[in-house]
Design a protein around this motif. Structure first.
Motif, mmCIF file in Angstrom:
data_model
loop_
_atom_site.group_PDB
_atom_site.id
_atom_site.type_symbol
_atom_site.label_atom_id
_atom_site.label_comp_id
_atom_site.label_asym_id
_atom_site.label_seq_id
_atom_site.Cartn_x
_atom_site.Cartn_y
_atom_site.Cartn_z
ATOM 1 N N GLY A 263 0.791 -1.221 0.000
ATOM 2 C CA GLY A 263 0.000 0.000 0.000
ATOM 3 C C GLY A 263 0.825 1.274 0.000
ATOM 4 N N THR A 264 0.223 2.336 0.499
ATOM 5 C CA THR A 264 0.829 3.669 0.485
ATOM 6 C C THR A 264 1.220 4.088 1.892
ATOM 7 N N LEU A 265 2.449 4.561 2.014
ATOM 8 C CA LEU A 265 2.959 5.141 3.256
ATOM 9 C C LEU A 265 3.014 6.646 3.051
ATOM 10 N N LEU A 266 2.215 7.395 3.804
ATOM 11 C CA LEU A 266 2.077 8.830 3.590
ATOM 12 C C LEU A 266 2.458 9.601 4.845
ATOM 13 N N HIS A 267 3.346 10.575 4.671
ATOM 14 C CA HIS A 267 3.666 11.515 5.741
ATOM 15 C C HIS A 267 3.019 12.843 5.395
ATOM 16 N N ALA A 268 1.931 13.176 6.058
ATOM 17 C CA ALA A 268 1.212 14.431 5.850
ATOM 18 C C ALA A 268 1.639 15.397 6.938
ATOM 19 N N VAL A 269 2.385 16.416 6.571
ATOM 20 C CA VAL A 269 3.025 17.255 7.566
ATOM 21 C C VAL A 269 2.897 18.735 7.194
ATOM 22 N N ASN A 270 2.413 19.530 8.151
ATOM 23 C CA ASN A 270 2.323 20.977 7.999
ATOM 24 C C ASN A 270 1.510 21.410 6.774
ATOM 25 N N ASN A 271 0.394 20.711 6.530
ATOM 26 C CA ASN A 271 -0.534 21.112 5.482
ATOM 27 C C ASN A 271 -1.695 21.893 6.081
ATOM 28 N N TYR A 272 -2.374 22.653 5.231
ATOM 29 C CA TYR A 272 -3.525 23.447 5.659
ATOM 30 C C TYR A 272 -4.760 22.984 4.895
ATOM 31 N N PHE A 273 -5.687 22.355 5.630
ATOM 32 C CA PHE A 273 -6.944 21.882 5.068
ATOM 33 C C PHE A 273 -8.039 22.875 5.458
ATOM 34 N N VAL A 297 -3.098 21.712 9.958
ATOM 35 C CA VAL A 297 -4.180 22.561 10.429
ATOM 36 C C VAL A 297 -5.446 22.209 9.659
ATOM 37 N N PHE A 298 -6.519 21.930 10.397
ATOM 38 C CA PHE A 298 -7.835 21.691 9.817
ATOM 39 C C PHE A 298 -8.746 22.829 10.265
ATOM 40 N N GLU A 299 -9.243 23.573 9.308
ATOM 41 C CA GLU A 299 -10.147 24.678 9.624
ATOM 42 C C GLU A 299 -11.428 24.521 8.815
ATOM 43 N N SER A 337 -13.063 24.738 14.341
ATOM 44 C CA SER A 337 -14.395 24.595 13.730
ATOM 45 C C SER A 337 -14.460 23.361 12.848
ATOM 46 N N SER A 338 -13.908 22.266 13.341
ATOM 47 C CA SER A 338 -13.837 21.025 12.578
ATOM 48 C C SER A 338 -14.318 19.856 13.423
ATOM 49 N N GLY A 339 -14.544 18.717 12.760
ATOM 50 C CA GLY A 339 -15.020 17.530 13.441
ATOM 51 C C GLY A 339 -13.934 16.820 14.211
ATOM 52 N N ASP A 340 -14.242 15.599 14.637
ATOM 53 C CA ASP A 340 -13.320 14.825 15.466
ATOM 54 C C ASP A 340 -12.131 14.330 14.647
ATOM 55 N N TRP A 341 -11.043 14.100 15.367
ATOM 56 C CA TRP A 341 -9.763 13.713 14.738
ATOM 57 C C TRP A 341 -9.089 12.720 15.659
#
Length: 378
Positions: A263-273, A297-299, A337-341
């Motif tokens: 499968g896919t190994l993903l490092h999601a770092v310092n992105n703005y959603f 950051v999830f906004e 202002s976002s859902g659960d994480w």
């Protein structure tokens, strides 16, 4: 504010290859693209296609718009109306019969008229750097595909207008059976299907950085002007660094992560959603999608993660679980202002040990990403 060390790593002033700003990092760090080849400046769509598909190492500078719309004609045929299109008269997406999607469903048949150029992406050959000047480097109505090719840099270009009214209308960037890809300071917008897709064939070592996935659209599967088909990462043994990106006005697959075999190994770092009316991460556990998400950051994101995922370390604590496998703590994600994480899987963290990427605290990420991600910001 982001630290000087992170800024230097993302926006280095050294040159990795002729025409390219900065150097790749993360899993795609060894990418050199066209190397020191003498830059070429295409002036027509035919010349651009020739440079992208020939066997030469190339540094291809885009200092104008390349409009492929209409170059291969238009076609009208039977498509279908998926259940998601509850607003056909107000901006829904009908579907072209891509991959027999309509044939293998009970969706009602509708007539679809679309531009043919967007359905057939340019098959880019190995050892290419594709770089835009300022904000001039626009490819309209045609995507890029890396299949059976490798060592490609795409920097500072905008890909847009791929039949946005139709599902299966076209993908902006496709990876399949490739290796060593660096996608940096790119913008994608008004795409019918996926903005970036790494398909079932291995994509191996990839870095996607400082890129803007713009989901604003007048046609959407979710009937709310937010694009659903954003990022599909479902390869085999893929390792992807996803850092400093701006993903906004989407409603799903932002990204969807899975794959075959390992499968896919993903490092999601310092992105703005920002402003996602559906879900951001969708991780397919039975397809071995594994994700370390830190310092993001999830906004205004309705669901940062879909339910039932168990192959995610979504840092919500002190990040100490990273100390042994990575030699540092991981950075907590920030939600407004976002859902659960949630997501506490850590068994795969040692797979990131040699990636060479560190996260910064989330507090400065939104401002930094908005200032730096996308075209014209090098």
């Amino acid at each position: 504010m982001l630290s000087k060390s992170l800024i230097l790593s993302l926006f280095a002033s050294s040159v990795a290859a002729a025409g390219v700003t900065g150097t790749p990092f993360g899993f795609g760090a060894a990418t050199t693209g066209g190397g020191d080849a003498e830059p070429v400046y295409p002036t027509t769509t035919e010349e651009l296609t020739s440079y992208l598909t020939d066997d030469e190492a190339r540094v291809i500078i885009l200092n104008q718009e390349f409009n492929f719309i209409g170059t291969e004609g238009e076609t009208t045929e039977d498509g279908c109306r998926p259940d998601s299109n509850t607003c056909p008269d107000d901006g829904g997406q009908d579907a072209i019969n891509g991959a027999d999607w309509c044939t293998n469903s009970d969706y009602p048949t509708v007539s679809v008229t679309y531009d043919k150029a967007a359905i057939t992406p340019i098959n880019v050959n190995s050892n290419k750097s594709i770089v835009g000047e300022g904000t001039k480097g626009v490819i309209r109505g045609k995507g890029l595909r890396f299949a059976g090719s490798e060592n490609i840099i795409v920097q500072n270009i905008h890909i847009t207008e791929l039949n946005p009214q139709y599902i299966w209308g076209g993908d902006a960037i496709t990876l399949a059976g490739t290796d060593l890809i660096w996608i940096d300071h790119v913008k994608t917008s008004l795409v019918g299907r996926q903005h970036i897709v790494a398909g079932y064939d291995p994509s191996n070592r990839v870095t996607i950085s400082n890129t803007e996935i713009d989901g604003n659209t007048s046609w959407s599967a979710s009937c709310d002007n937010h694009h659903y088909w954003a990022l599909l990462l479902i390869g085999s043994g893929d390792t992807i660094t996803f850092q400093g990106n701006y993903i906004h006005h989407t409603s799903g697959r932002s990204p969807k992560v899975g794959g075959t075999d390992s499968g896919t190994l993903l490092h999601a770092v310092n992105n703005y959603f920002y402003d996602n009316t559906g879900h951001a991460f969708s991780i397919t556990a039975d397809e071995n999608g594994r994700v370390l998400a830190e310092g993001n950051v999830f906004e205004s994101v309705t669901k940062p993660i879909e339910d039932g995922v168990d192959l995610l370390y979504a840092v919500t604590d002190d990040g100490a679980a990273c100390s042994s496998p990575l030699g540092r703590t991981c950075q907590v994600n920030q939600l407004t202002s976002s859902g659960d994480w949630s997501g506490s899987a850590t068994d795969f963290l040692s797979s990131f040990a040699d990636e060479g990427v560190e996260a910064e605290v989330a507090s400065g990420v939104a401002a930094s990403v908005k200032s730096n991600a996308g075209v014209g910001k090098l």
